[in-house]
Design a protein around this motif. Structure first.
Motif: not given
Ligand code: HEM
Ligand SMILES: *[C@@H]1O[C@H](CO)[C@@H](O)[C@H](O)[C@H]1NC(C)=O
Length: 502
Positions: A195-213
């Motif tokens: 909704v905010t960025f217009g995209e979803r991220f795959e569960y093995d996307d290392a960069r996004f996992q870093e943000l979640l951490k």
């Protein structure tokens, strides 16, 4: 010899100077503190406070939400407590909590801004803003979320698809013990991200996992000693190393991520076809370009987006992690949920919120998870906007108001078994029963902005999980309800087995 004496004298002198300096500082702070301490007549009673620290040292940092019970007994349902420079009151009991959160003349709608928050958000965004600026930001965010919910691909469908992805990912574990934490975080976050960025991220996307951490880490650190001390002594702590510095670095990284996404949006922005929250916000900014009084500017864009991203990720996923734990620990309850799913939805359909009205048991279980999980035990703090009275006590402008949701959710007068997981709390003759003493999203004009979204997410994710899996503790292990105190109360890291049902 003479030289040695000389250096001794110098050392003594230096030591003396340091002592004088320290003493002077303390006297100064003491005096400031004394004047800071003046209270209006009729201020709510509370424990005596130490100079400088207030009641800081009387709080137990491992369980701040559990440690002031004796004060309630002694001072009643509205008592004062000072935390650093904040004069705060703690409110207990349904009638008073309701009165405070929905105060008729809207006197308790602001947010106190702690020193750590000031450094990251100032008073911008949705969560930390107050007054007219908050009204504008909130109205716009609500409207935009609604618009994208009703757009081409409804929010409901996005949640269903994401839950389906997550189920497939969990299937790969083949019933072996795994830690569900960051898979759930990722799936939940993808909803608000789309909704905010217009995209979803795959569960093995290392960069996004870093943000979640990073989000997990700041959630934990904000309630830690480093940040607490920074909130009391910002001008000193600023220069000292410690976990608060990690906290600031983490937030900077999160902010940088959001800023980059915004820059990318600006590059291929088409005002006629807003794709997501950021596009819609850019359009709103363009509308008010050159008008100084408008709250739609770059800083609010960054902070509001960051607020949605963060609040939309941590809360729902923490609740879902509690849900899995409670299911694995209560197999007979889990079975009943599964029986209801099989009866109403079956194995081939994707769960949807339309099923909810026909699934009172599942609905009751989700409510009970929220009651027991109690993830925001003292609500998000409010601040008194102008002098007002509550229950005959005078609350001056600037007083921080904490409402004790724990007391509500565990009130022995309201709940048959307050400390045990028991979905019957929300059932009557097999039908779902709403309960007044259940306020995990708070109430009033500042009620959780994502409540509808969160409730849809909780229902669809939870039923999707139990439609396909039975959750069990790993062989020869006992699961525990141990929790970690942070901005939210979350279960300590655990491993669990998701045994496929068919
Ligand atoms: C189980 C999930 C959630 C829980 C328990 C929860 C709880 C809360 C609570 C207690 C507040 C403070 C309300 C007050 O001050 O009276 C709040 C505020 C807020 N929540 Fe949630 N929330 C959840 C999910 C979400 C989601 C999914 C979003 C994403 C849109 C969200 C966005 C916000 C925002 C932006 C605020 C600040 C509102 C304001 O200050 O005006 N929340 N939430
Ligand atoms: C909130 O209520 C709980 C349950 O009654 C109590 O143990 C706790 O001390 C209270 N916390 C505060 C901050 O009032």
């Amino acid at each position: 010899m003479l030289e040695a004496l000389g250096s001794l004298a110098a050392t003594l002198w230096a030591g003396l100077r340091l002592q004088t300096l320290l003493l002077g500082t303390f006297v100064f702070l003491f005096v400031v503190d004394f004047f800071n301490r003046q209270r209006p007549k009729n201020y709510p009673p509370g424990p005596p406070r130490l100079p400088l620290f207030g009641n800081f040292l009387q709080l137990d940092f491992q369980q701040p939400h559990l440690s002031v019970q004796p004060f309630v007994k002694k001072y009643g349902n509205l008592f004062s407590l000072s935390i650093g420079h904040f004069h705060s009151v703690i409110v207990t009991g349904l009638p008073l909590i309701k009165e405070v959160l929905t105060h008729p003349d809207q006197a308790i709608l602001s947010r106190p801004v702690s020193a750590v928050r000031q450094r990251i958000f100032k008073k911008y965004g949705l969560v930390m803003s107050s007054g007219q600026e908050w009204k504008e930001q909130r109205r716009f965010a609500l409207m935009t979320l609604r618009n994208f919910g009703l757009g081409k691909k409804s929010l409901e469908e996005r949640i269903q698809e994401e839950a389906h992805h997550l189920v497939e990912k969990i299937q790969e574990e083949k019933g072996q013990p795994f830690n569900p934490h960051f898979k759930i975080n990722n799936a939940v976050s993808n909803i608000i991200c789309s909704v905010t960025f217009g995209e979803r991220f795959e569960y093995d996307d290392a960069r996004f996992q870093e943000l979640l951490k990073l989000m997990d880490e700041v959630t934990c650190l904000e309630a830690g000693l480093g940040c607490e001390l920074y909130n009391i002594f910002p001008s000193i702590m600023k220069f000292l190393p410690g976990p608060h510095q990690t906290f600031f670095r983490d937030w900077e990284k999160l902010k940088l991520f959001v800023s980059r996404v915004i820059e990318n949006h600006k590059r291929d922005w088409n005002p006629d076809e807003p794709r997501d929250f950021i596009d819609a916000y850019l359009k709103e900014m363009a509308k008010y370009a050159g008008i100084d009084t408008s709250s739609f500017h770059e800083e609010n864009l960054v902070c509001s987006t960051l607020d949605l991203f963060f609040a939309g990720t941590e809360t729902t996923s923490t609740t879902l992690r509690w849900a899995l734990l409670y299911m694995a620990m209560n197999p007979e309850i889990q079975e009943k949920v599964q029986a209801e799913i099989d009866r109403v939805i079956g194995q081939s359909q994707l769960p949807s919120t339309a099923n909810r009205d026909h699934m009172p048991y599942t609905n009751a279980v989700i409510h009970e998870v929220q009651r027991m999980g109690n993830i925001i035990p003292l609500n998000v703090p409010r601040e008194v906007t102008f002098d007002t009275t509550v229950a005959g006590y005078c609350l001056p402008k600037g007083t921080m108001v904490l409402t004790n949701l724990t007391a509500l959710h565990r009130d022995p007068k309201e709940w048959a078994t307050p400390d045990a997981f028991n979905p019957e709390h929300f059932l009557e003759n097999g039908q779902f029963k709403k309960r007044e003493s259940f306020l995990p999203f708070s109430i009033g004009k500042r009620v959780c902005l994502g409540e509808q979204l969160a409730r849809a997410e909780l229902f669809i994710f939870f039923t999707s999980f139990l439609q396909k899996f039975t959750f069990r503790p790993p062989a020869n292990e006992k699961l525990s309800l141990k929790f970690r105190v942070g901005l939210t109360i979350s279960p300590v890291s655990y491993c669990i087995c998701a045994v496929p049902r068919v």
